[in-house]
Design an enzyme around this catalytic site. Structure first.
Site, short mmCIF file in Angstrom:
data_model
loop_
_atom_site.label_atom_id
_atom_site.label_comp_id
_atom_site.label_asym_id
_atom_site.label_seq_id
_atom_site.Cartn_x
_atom_site.Cartn_y
_atom_site.Cartn_z
N SER A 42 -15.59 71.10 5.11
CA SER A 42 -16.82 70.39 4.82
C SER A 42 -16.54 69.39 3.72
O SER A 42 -15.43 69.31 3.20
CB SER A 42 -17.86 71.40 4.31
OG SER A 42 -17.38 71.92 3.07
N LYS A 43 -17.55 68.65 3.38
CA LYS A 43 -17.41 67.67 2.31
C LYS A 43 -16.92 68.36 1.04
O LYS A 43 -16.05 67.87 0.35
CB LYS A 43 -18.78 67.04 2.04
CG LYS A 43 -18.71 65.55 2.24
CD LYS A 43 -20.01 64.89 1.87
CE LYS A 43 -19.74 63.40 1.78
NZ LYS A 43 -20.72 62.57 2.36
N ARG A 44 -17.49 69.53 0.78
CA ARG A 44 -17.14 70.23 -0.46
C ARG A 44 -15.70 70.73 -0.46
O ARG A 44 -15.06 70.78 -1.50
CB ARG A 44 -18.11 71.40 -0.69
CG ARG A 44 -19.20 71.02 -1.65
CD ARG A 44 -20.01 72.21 -2.16
NE ARG A 44 -19.26 73.40 -2.44
CZ ARG A 44 -19.61 74.62 -2.05
NH1 ARG A 44 -20.70 74.77 -1.32
NH2 ARG A 44 -18.91 75.67 -2.39
N GLY A 60 -13.19 69.28 0.93
CA GLY A 60 -12.18 68.22 0.96
C GLY A 60 -12.32 67.19 2.06
O GLY A 60 -11.60 66.21 2.08
#
Ligand code: GLU
Length: 490
Positions: A254-256, A258
């Site tokens: 996910s964005k979180r 990476g």
């Protein structure tokens, strides 16, 4: 195996700045073409007008160029199979849809959005999978043709309802889909634009793509594409669905964890060769032990046979390790250039430009062992470019040695010894000898009290090697900063 000349493509939708996971597909497609003497194409899949983002095409090309991925045909360079924007190829999709209508493998669907919503709700309530129920299949072609003249409608593909569709995937082997679970999907929308499913089949055929190498999120669409190829009488490319990329928590990236824009990594100070090395190993390997590999290793040896179907883990620590590796091994000239560039970019405007080239050159070797990402550079050497003492919280001076009285003694002793060192003998070696002389009167090892000096000089408790730094900084600025620190402690 296909005996067609190798032609692969990267077919992004211009919906934003491409993310690392997506760029991995580009890298693998490109590497496959390069390793097999083939061609690599860039095609922009811009048929979803609602999701189009201004500047996205430029960001896509910039991302590829940053990594050194070049394309033989594409929107900017052109080529014999263009145009390379899907929005400029609408007549081809319409022709294919007409052919499918004529052969009875597609039909006009007049269902309203309200009916489709109600259908979906009913299916959800009955815990059935969502999908079109085929209502408009029953309308006779003649009636549909007439109604189609002035009634808004879409064109749907009539999927086989019996049997199975088999995806022969180079990476995964055979994947079998029950046709009964498929639905009649839209191929041409009411605005005349194709859906991805039709466009990808038409374009991969027209552009003579031999290998469709794409992310694993498209596997569930594969039966649609395979049936479209069959219905149109076209030869499908070889299929290769790349493994999923998971975050370090083994959940979908996910964005979180990476999966952010590739160019963000560039802007944070990752090197393109580290990124290529890192992405290459997300699902592929050269052999069972090589972890450091160059772009040439990749373009010479890449093969789908060594891509594994099981998920790859995106581990930022590995990327950091690789970045550090390439920083330490690059040639001196490039390194000095990068230090200058990042310092110039990151140092405050109050530091006069151009930056002192001698300081850059002296600091560059000191930074090599300590920098993981290039964006750390300005913060680490800012103290070399200012005349005033750095800014810091006074408590930082005492934090590592415990008592303020100890910090005072460290500073007093250091001042005494360094003051005694004349300017003409001010070298890193002489500074070191002077400061090592503190160990005895203070009754502690240098590494115990050195943080006090770091803070006084650099404004932070650690940094590039202190003695060399004081050598560059010179006698006057060193003594002034130690005095300023001493004054803070009263
Ligand atoms: N336009 C699709 C995407 O953005 C392309 C998928 C494919 O490679 O076929 O991912």
């Amino acid at each position: 195996m296909t005996d067609r000349p190798v032609r692969t493509r990267y077919a992004p939708s211009p919906t934003g700045n491409p993310h690392v996971g997506n760029i991995r597909s580009a890298l693998f497609s490109w590497a496959y073409a390069r390793a097999h003497g083939g061609q690599f194409l860039l095609r922009i899949e811009d048929t979803d007008r609602n999701r189009f983002i201004e500047g996205a095409v430029e960001a896509i090309m910039e991302s590829l160029r940053w990594l050194g991925i070049d394309w033989d045909e594409g929107p900017d360079v052109g080529g014999p199979k263009g145009p390379y924007f899907q929005s400029e190829r609408l007549h081809l999709y319409r022709e294919a849809a007409e052919r499918l209508l004529a052969s009875g493998r597609a039909y006009r669907c007049f269902c309203t959005p309200e009916r489709l919503d109600a259908l979906r709700a009913a299916q959800a309530a009955a815990k059935k999978p969502p999908g079109y129920d085929g209502l408009c299949r029953a309308i006779s072609p003649a009636e549909a043709e007439t109604r189609g003249k002035d009634e808004p409608h879409v064109i749907r593909f009539a999927m086989q309802r019996e049997g199975v569709t088999v995806l022969r995937d180079v990476i995964r082997g055979d994947v079998v889909f029950e046709n009964a679970l498929q639905d009649d999907f839209v191929i041409l929308k009411s605005d005349g634009f194709p859906t991805y499913h039709l466009a990808v089949v038409v374009d991969d055929t027209a552009m003579e793509i031999s290998h469709c190498i794409r992310g694993d999120e498209w596997i569930s669409s594969a039966p649609k594409h395979i049936q479209l190829y069959e219905a149109l009488g076209w030869q499908s490319p070889e299929w290769a669905h790349l493994p999923l990329i998971l975050g370090p928590d083994h959940k979908k990236l996910s964005k979180r964890s990476g999966d952010t824009a590739l160019l963000d990594y560039r802007d944070r100070g990752y090197l393109p060769e580290a990124m290529v090395n890192f992405l290459a190993l997300l699902g592929w390997s050269l052999d069972d032990h090589t972890t450091i590999l160059s772009v040439e290793d990749l373009t010479r040896n890449f093969d789908l046979a060594r891509v594994v179907p099981n998920p790859a883990v995106f581990d930022i620590e590995r990327l950091n390790f690789l970045n550090g590796h390439y920083i330490r091994t690059m040639d001196e000239k490039r390194w000095v250039g990068l230090v200058g560039e990042w310092a110039d970019r990151g140092l405050p405007p109050s530091v006069p430009r151009p930056l002192d080239e001698r300081v850059i050159r002296a600091a560059a070797p000191l930074l090599r062992e300590r920098v993981t990402v290039l964006s750390e550079i300005p913060g680490m050497i800012a103290f070399l470019f200012t005349y005033d003492a750095p800014e810091y919280e006074t408590t930082l001076l005492t934090e590592r040695v415990g008592a303020a009285a100890t910090a005072v003694r460290v500073l007093d002793e250091a001042l005494l010894r360094l003051d005694a060192l004349p300017g003409e003998r001010w070298t890193p070696e002489a500074v070191e000898t002077a400061l090592r002389g503190l160990e005895e009167p203070l009754g502690m090892k240098l590494r115990k009290f050195i943080a006090v000096l770091y803070v006084a000089i650099m404004g932070r408790p650690t940094g590039i090697p202190l003695f060399d730094s004081l050598g560059i900084l010179g006698r006057e600025r060193t003594l002034a900063r130690l005095r300023a620190a001493r004054a803070r402690l009263g």
